[in-house]
Enzyme design. Structure first.
Site, short mmCIF file in Angstrom:
data_model
loop_
_atom_site.label_atom_id
_atom_site.label_comp_id
_atom_site.label_asym_id
_atom_site.label_seq_id
_atom_site.Cartn_x
_atom_site.Cartn_y
_atom_site.Cartn_z
N ILE A 4 -4.73 -1.58 -8.92
CA ILE A 4 -3.71 -2.56 -8.86
C ILE A 4 -4.65 -3.57 -7.84
O ILE A 4 -4.77 -4.88 -8.50
CB ILE A 4 -2.64 -2.36 -8.02
CG1 ILE A 4 -1.54 -1.44 -9.02
CG2 ILE A 4 -1.79 -3.65 -7.75
CD1 ILE A 4 -0.44 -0.85 -8.44
N GLU B 174 14.52 2.58 1.74
CA GLU B 174 14.71 1.88 0.70
C GLU B 174 16.17 2.38 0.25
O GLU B 174 16.40 3.61 -0.03
CB GLU B 174 13.65 2.17 -0.39
CG GLU B 174 12.37 1.27 0.03
CD GLU B 174 11.40 1.35 -1.16
OE1 GLU B 174 11.59 1.91 -2.28
OE2 GLU B 174 10.30 0.78 -0.81
N HIS C 258 11.64 -3.30 -4.29
CA HIS C 258 10.88 -2.24 -5.08
C HIS C 258 10.84 -2.56 -6.22
O HIS C 258 11.00 -1.77 -7.31
CB HIS C 258 11.09 -0.83 -4.60
CG HIS C 258 10.01 -0.05 -4.83
ND1 HIS C 258 9.67 1.11 -3.97
CD2 HIS C 258 9.01 -0.09 -5.73
CE1 HIS C 258 8.77 1.72 -4.55
NE2 HIS C 258 8.09 1.10 -5.38
N ILE C 259 10.38 -4.07 -7.05
CA ILE C 259 10.51 -4.35 -8.29
C ILE C 259 8.97 -4.10 -8.92
O ILE C 259 8.85 -4.76 -9.98
CB ILE C 259 11.30 -5.74 -8.62
CG1 ILE C 259 10.61 -6.89 -7.66
CG2 ILE C 259 12.73 -5.41 -8.23
CD1 ILE C 259 10.88 -8.16 -8.06
N GLY C 260 8.04 -3.70 -8.25
CA GLY C 260 6.69 -3.85 -8.58
C GLY C 260 6.34 -3.31 -10.28
O GLY C 260 5.82 -4.11 -11.06
N ALA C 261 7.18 -2.23 -10.34
CA ALA C 261 6.69 -1.85 -11.88
C ALA C 261 8.12 -2.16 -12.78
O ALA C 261 8.09 -1.57 -13.63
CB ALA C 261 6.73 -0.28 -11.60
P1 NAD Z 1 -5.45 3.82 -7.12
O1 NAD Z 1 -5.24 5.04 -6.69
O2 NAD Z 1 -6.09 2.87 -8.24
O3 NAD Z 1 -5.96 2.71 -5.79
C1 NAD Z 1 -5.84 3.09 -4.45
C2 NAD Z 1 -7.18 2.72 -3.72
O4 NAD Z 1 -6.95 3.00 -2.35
C3 NAD Z 1 -8.12 3.83 -4.27
O5 NAD Z 1 -9.36 2.75 -4.80
C4 NAD Z 1 -8.57 4.53 -3.02
O6 NAD Z 1 -9.67 4.55 -2.70
C5 NAD Z 1 -8.10 3.55 -1.78
N1 NAD Z 1 -7.91 4.26 -0.49
C6 NAD Z 1 -7.38 5.33 -0.33
N2 NAD Z 1 -7.21 5.42 1.12
C7 NAD Z 1 -7.80 4.39 1.54
C8 NAD Z 1 -7.93 4.34 2.74
N3 NAD Z 1 -7.60 5.02 4.04
N4 NAD Z 1 -8.44 3.06 3.09
C9 NAD Z 1 -8.91 2.05 2.13
N5 NAD Z 1 -8.63 2.41 0.91
C10 NAD Z 1 -8.09 3.40 0.65
O7 NAD Z 1 -3.68 3.33 -6.88
P2 NAD Z 1 -3.08 1.86 -7.70
O8 NAD Z 1 -2.52 2.33 -8.93
O9 NAD Z 1 -4.05 0.72 -7.39
O10 NAD Z 1 -1.59 1.95 -6.48
C11 NAD Z 1 -1.77 1.18 -5.33
C12 NAD Z 1 -0.54 1.43 -4.61
O11 NAD Z 1 0.54 0.66 -5.16
C13 NAD Z 1 0.01 3.02 -4.38
O12 NAD Z 1 0.47 2.93 -3.00
C14 NAD Z 1 1.16 2.84 -5.28
O13 NAD Z 1 2.25 4.08 -4.86
C15 NAD Z 1 1.50 1.55 -5.26
N6 NAD Z 1 2.35 1.17 -6.34
C16 NAD Z 1 3.59 0.36 -5.88
C17 NAD Z 1 4.41 0.05 -7.21
C18 NAD Z 1 5.72 -0.70 -6.80
O14 NAD Z 1 6.68 -0.86 -7.48
N7 NAD Z 1 5.58 -1.70 -5.64
C19 NAD Z 1 4.07 0.50 -8.31
C20 NAD Z 1 3.04 1.27 -8.65
C21 NAD Z 1 2.23 1.56 -7.58
#
Ligand code: NAD
Length: 308
Positions: A150, A260, A281-284
């Protein structure tokens, strides 16, 4: 093999699994207590984020061989308990990348141009043009904390808006960094000091719990914006509230909360601030992401367990 789909997942998931020979029950919204009672007769459980797959559920799932999570985060599943019981966990991390990235772009534009505030004020019959001055994103610096799927998608899109990109991650994909023309910083403090907008995309793990607290917000540039569409617990709500109320940061857009729906007085106050854009929490929550998630989880299960 018997599959229980406990949360609302696009019907295509059940259709694909049945066509591949699985027996599928769709009990969307089943309560925790009811789930405890029936889980013993299923081999596979499919959930989104609503159903909490606790150790108790896993222990009662005597026949469970897999838990399918339509989505990315595994924080709603007791992964350790599942591993101990030899249960596979399958998820669909790719499904929401575009949906979340596009929401974040909307939030960034919304903060920069006070779009929500302007709309609310017009609905009250007002014409507050003079109060609704904003900023342009072009030439501003975006700090991306967590440069995974993301974070990279947000960076690519922000680049098209003419923003400079700073990246902080524990492991940086150098090719992706070159592609977006971003700059890597080795200390998060550098990113916070130099960014006009900070957007967070790290997973919720012990190292990231309250990663954004008093210290992080006081390091951020005065008048900058903060966006969190990752997980609520990555941010200390009280610290964010104080940073916004003191004017240390100019605004925030928040899709995820420590509870939430928000339940503490601090969370409720945060949501009520005029300089906060809050979404539930509408991200997805896009048609495309949900369809993709349903297709991907069915495909993962079929690949892992196709009945003979
Ligand atoms: P991803 O695993 O592809 O990317 C996460 C990144 O964070 C990785 O590159 C990892 O190396 C990095 N990371 C881990 N620990 C770290 C730290 N301590 N400091 C800095 N960087 C660090 O995940 P993604 O698919 O990009 O998802 C990212 C976030 O979005 C997750 O928390 C996921 O749960 C959340 N998300 C939210 C929604 C929503 O509805 N809002 C939907 C999907 C995902």
């Amino acid at each position: 093999m018997r599959v229980l789909i406990a949360d609302e997942v696009d019907p295509v998931c059940g259709v694909r699994l049945r066509a591949a020979g699985f027996e599928v029950d769709e009990k969307f919204g089943v309560s925790y207590d009811a789930l405890k009672g029936i889980i013993g007769s299923y081999d596979i459980l499919i959930v989104r984020s609503r159903t909490k797959v606790t150790r108790e559920i896993i222990e009662r799932g005597k026949n469970l061989r897999a838990i399918g999570r339509v989505g990315v985060g595994l924080d709603t599943i007791d992964v350790k308990a599942a591993e101990e019981a030899g249960i596979k966990i399958l998820n669909t991390p790719q499904m929401s990348t575009v949906a979340v990235a596009e929401l974040v772009m909307g939030m960034m534009l919304g903060l920069a141009r006070k779009i929500c505030l302007a709309s609310e004020s017009m609905k009250k019959g007002l014409w507050e043009k003079k109060k609704l001055h904003g900023i342009e994103l072009k030439g501003k610096t975006l700090g991306v904390v967590g440069f995974g799927r993301i974070g990279r998608a947000v960076a690519e899109r922000s680049r098209a808006f003419g923003m400079n990109i700073l990246v902080y991650d524990v492991v940086v994909d150098e090719n992706a960094l070159t592609r977006v023309g971003g700059e890597r910083v080795s200390k998060i403090g550098d990113l916070l000091q130099r960014s006009d907008v900070v957007t967070v995309h790290v997973p919720l793990i012990p190292e990231t719990y309250h990663m954004f607290g008093e210290a992080a917000f006081s390091t951020m540039r005065h008048g900058s914006f903060f966006i969190n569409a990752s997980r609520g617990e990555v941010v200390d709500t009280g610290a964010l509230l104080r940073a916004l109320k003191s004017g240390m940061i100019a605004g925030a857009a928040i899709d995820v909360f420590e509870h939430e729906p928000p339940e503490t007085p601090e969370e409720r106050e945060l949501v009520s601030l005029p300089n906060v854009i809050a979404t539930p929490h509408i991200g997805a929550q896009t048609r495309e992401a949900q369809l993709l998630g349903a297709e991907l989880i069915a495909e993962n299960i079929i690949n892992a367990f196709k009945p003979l």
